[in-house]
Enzyme design. Structure first.
Site, PDB file in Angstrom:
ATOM      1  N   ARG A  31      59.475  78.888 -32.736  1.00 60.10           N
ATOM      2  CA  ARG A  31      59.408  78.439 -34.246  1.00 60.10           C
ATOM      3  C   ARG A  31      58.711  79.367 -34.808  1.00 60.10           C
ATOM      4  O   ARG A  31      59.165  79.783 -36.030  1.00 60.10           O
ATOM      5  CB  ARG A  31      59.054  77.220 -34.307  1.00 60.10           C
ATOM      6  CG  ARG A  31      60.407  76.061 -33.735  1.00 60.10           C
ATOM      7  CD  ARG A  31      59.586  74.913 -33.067  1.00 60.10           C
ATOM      8  NE  ARG A  31      60.667  73.979 -32.680  1.00 60.10           N
ATOM      9  CZ  ARG A  31      61.183  73.968 -31.398  1.00 60.10           C
ATOM     10  NH1 ARG A  31      60.965  74.787 -30.651  1.00 60.10           N
ATOM     11  NH2 ARG A  31      62.056  72.889 -31.229  1.00 60.10           N
ATOM     12  N   GLY A 104      67.250  78.344 -23.406  1.00 56.03           N
ATOM     13  CA  GLY A 104      67.982  77.400 -24.343  1.00 56.03           C
ATOM     14  C   GLY A 104      67.656  77.339 -25.794  1.00 56.03           C
ATOM     15  O   GLY A 104      68.320  77.033 -26.523  1.00 56.03           O
ATOM     16  N   GLN A 179      66.109  70.888 -29.562  1.00 54.05           N
ATOM     17  CA  GLN A 179      66.941  71.929 -29.919  1.00 54.05           C
ATOM     18  C   GLN A 179      68.207  71.706 -31.001  1.00 54.05           C
ATOM     19  O   GLN A 179      68.499  72.465 -31.774  1.00 54.05           O
ATOM     20  CB  GLN A 179      67.337  72.509 -28.680  1.00 54.05           C
ATOM     21  CG  GLN A 179      65.997  73.092 -27.717  1.00 54.05           C
ATOM     22  CD  GLN A 179      66.633  73.450 -26.470  1.00 54.05           C
ATOM     23  OE1 GLN A 179      67.894  73.579 -25.964  1.00 54.05           O
ATOM     24  NE2 GLN A 179      65.547  73.961 -25.747  1.00 54.05           N
ATOM     25  N   ASP A 325      59.869  67.537 -20.189  1.00 52.95           N
ATOM     26  CA  ASP A 325      59.518  68.995 -19.367  1.00 52.95           C
ATOM     27  C   ASP A 325      58.605  68.596 -18.329  1.00 52.95           C
ATOM     28  O   ASP A 325      58.315  69.518 -17.262  1.00 52.95           O
ATOM     29  CB  ASP A 325      59.024  70.048 -20.270  1.00 52.95           C
ATOM     30  CG  ASP A 325      60.173  70.604 -21.123  1.00 52.95           C
ATOM     31  OD1 ASP A 325      61.222  70.061 -20.872  1.00 52.95           O
ATOM     32  OD2 ASP A 325      59.815  71.060 -22.246  1.00 52.95           O
ATOM     33  N   ARG A 356      67.505  69.104 -12.733  1.00 57.25           N
ATOM     34  CA  ARG A 356      66.183  68.944 -12.418  1.00 57.25           C
ATOM     35  C   ARG A 356      66.080  67.508 -11.533  1.00 57.25           C
ATOM     36  O   ARG A 356      65.157  67.276 -11.009  1.00 57.25           O
ATOM     37  CB  ARG A 356      65.197  68.815 -13.461  1.00 57.25           C
ATOM     38  CG  ARG A 356      64.645  70.167 -13.917  1.00 57.25           C
ATOM     39  CD  ARG A 356      63.651  70.437 -14.983  1.00 57.25           C
ATOM     40  NE  ARG A 356      63.393  71.577 -15.265  1.00 57.25           N
ATOM     41  CZ  ARG A 356      62.824  72.080 -16.362  1.00 57.25           C
ATOM     42  NH1 ARG A 356      62.502  71.295 -17.146  1.00 57.25           N
ATOM     43  NH2 ARG A 356      62.851  73.387 -16.719  1.00 57.25           N
ATOM     44  N   ARG A 398      59.804  75.370 -14.166  1.00 60.06           N
ATOM     45  CA  ARG A 398      59.025  74.251 -13.893  1.00 60.06           C
ATOM     46  C   ARG A 398      58.668  73.680 -12.600  1.00 60.06           C
ATOM     47  O   ARG A 398      58.266  72.903 -12.009  1.00 60.06           O
ATOM     48  CB  ARG A 398      59.370  73.199 -15.000  1.00 60.06           C
ATOM     49  CG  ARG A 398      59.226  73.755 -16.312  1.00 60.06           C
ATOM     50  CD  ARG A 398      58.729  72.706 -17.473  1.00 60.06           C
ATOM     51  NE  ARG A 398      59.140  73.277 -18.746  1.00 60.06           N
ATOM     52  CZ  ARG A 398      58.158  73.991 -19.369  1.00 60.06           C
ATOM     53  NH1 ARG A 398      56.722  73.881 -19.071  1.00 60.06           N
ATOM     54  NH2 ARG A 398      58.465  74.185 -20.844  1.00 60.06           N
TER      55      ARG A 398
END
Ligand code: S3P
Length: 440
Positions: A31, A104, A179, A325, A356, A398
């Site tokens: 950002r 993303g 997002q 996350d 995931r 991750r």
């Protein structure tokens, strides 16, 4: 690509000991680069994360003609020309497609910016990003007046025919996604009038906080954000705080490996991101937060962590956005917690860098975990001893880091395929882990 062997700490008497400053926050760095590029004023970003994902954003804006210079640990953006259509910086039409690689955040947020330009552009990504859903940003941006086409109307490449005369909208997003929200808010900086975004649950709010401190007219009430355009943005003078999502891996290691004592400094404690810390408390982990101060509209603090026996927890839809996350590493913790951990309402995990739900369940099962896949989450029963074996990261950063922490408490060595993907968010993960394990 690069496999990595993680040696077990079981029976070595070694713990996770010492102090650690996490890498700069990935979401905030994206950002900061975007707002500094949109402001026609001079900006300085101190301590940016220069990992794979953030470099994708940085290179994208360089391609759009923004002079971003790196000097040591700082990024400088010099003054630029104001656009004819808005109070923001004039961007240049890119000469070829912009490669968002694995990111993303880059693709979705950039789609919002490019929707408002007076030129055409194309966004492409790697094989993982090209499988992630984009209709969620295309629909609101089309309603604002941009013409965007996508493969199967949902996937990259995105071809964007910008419109410098967008109109404000009111958008009720079916998904809690920062997002999506950010793409709309960035597009909403351009037209005159109020754009509203309403989410089912509040997602991370770094865009809103940074827009506010940059001078944009933005109002936040619970899950509803209203931005009044056109927004003019001051130059940015920010220092990026530590990433609590990266810190989560070492917090989990310190909670699990006996003899550990870990102090984490200068980590971002934005409440839309700290669901994992609340959850550690609910699991009865020994975690202590201190020195919470405010830095540039974001809370910052220190965390201390020591091991303890953990209890299972129930995690439902409303908990998900603030720890989205951290679910892979949470699953590793749950294998060692007493009782049945149930994670539900987490179907968004299926459209991250990998699916995931499937990747966590498949790989932890190989290590001996008692874990079951559900449509919208997973069920994990613990405690179960883990065993080292060969596992896959699915090219998902991750996943790779979660499996490395599982490897520390597994019996025998763990080989993780395609470990290089940690460069996406935490290029220094392995040297930092080794440093903290060696200090015994
Ligand atoms: C991010 C938002 C989240 C998160 C991702 C980074 C961001 O995605 O999973 O890692 O920087 O805005 P969604 O907003 O799509 O849930």
């Amino acid at each position: 690509m690069g496999n990595q062997i993680i040696q077990s700490l079981v029976g070595t008497g070694k713990g996770i000991l010492g102090e650690f400053t996490p890498p700069p926050d990935k979401s905030i760095t994206h950002r900061a680069i975007i707002l500094a590029s949109l402001s026609p004023k001079k900006s300085i970003i101190k301590n940016p994360l220069l990992s794979g994902d953030c470099l994708s954003t940085l290179n994208a804006f360089r391609k759009l003609g923004v002079p971003i210079e790196q000097r040591g640990n700082e990024l400088f953006v010099s003054e630029g020309k104001r656009s004819l259509f808005s109070p923001l910086r004039e961007l240049k039409a890119p000469v070829s497609p912009i490669d968002c690689e694995n990111s993303g955040t880059t693709m979705r947020l950039l789609a919002g910016v490019l929707a408002a330009q007076n030129f055409e552009s194309e966004l492409v990504g790697d094989s993982s990003l090209s499988r992630r859903p984009m209709r969620r940003v295309l629909e609101p941006l089309r309603q604002m007046g941009a013409a965007i086409s996508a493969r199967e109307d949902n996937f990259a490449p995105l071809k964007i025919k910008g419109n410098p005369h967008l109109k404000p909208i009111s958008w009720k997003s079916p998904v809690a996604s920062a997002q999506v929200k950010s793409a709309i808010l960035l597009a909403a900086l351009f037209p005159r009038g109020k754009t509203t975004v309403i989410e089912p649950e509040k997602s991370r709010d770094h865009t809103e906080r940074m827009l506010k401190s940059s001078g944009a007219g933005i109002q936040i009430k619970g899950n509803r954000v209203v931005l009044e355009g056109p927004g003019s943005l001051k130059g940015l003078h920010v220092k990026i705080p530590g990433d609590c999502s990266s810190a989560a891996f070492f917090l989990a290691a310190a909670a699990l490996v006996s003899g550990s004592r870990l102090a984490i400094r200068d980590v971002n404690l934005n409440p839309t991101r700290t669901g994992f810390l609340s959850l550690l408390k609910r699991m009865k982990a020994k975690i202590n937060l201190s020195s919470i101060k405010e830095a540039l509209g974001e809370p910052l603090g220190n965390i201390k962590m020591t091991p303890s026996s953990l209890n299972a927890v129930q995690i439902s839809k409303k908990d998900i956005p603030s720890l989205i996350d951290e679910i892979p590493i949470l699953a590793v913790l749950a294998t060692q917690a007493k009782g049945k951990t149930v994670i539900s309402g987490a179907e968004e995990l299926r459209v991250k860098e990998s699916d995931r739900i499937h990747s966590v369940v498949t790989e932890l099962k190989k290590m001996g975990a008692c874990i079951q896949e559900k449509k919208d989450g997973m069920v994990i029963e613990g405690p179960t001893p883990l065993k080292g074996t060969k596992v896959k990261s699915y090219g998902d950063h991750r996943m790779a880091m979660s499996l490395a922490i599982a490897g520390l408490i597994a019996e025998g060595a763990t080989e993780i395929e395609d470990f290089d993907c940690v460069k996406i968010s935490f290029p220094n993960f392995l040297p930092q882990l080794k440093r903290l394990c060696l200090r015994n």
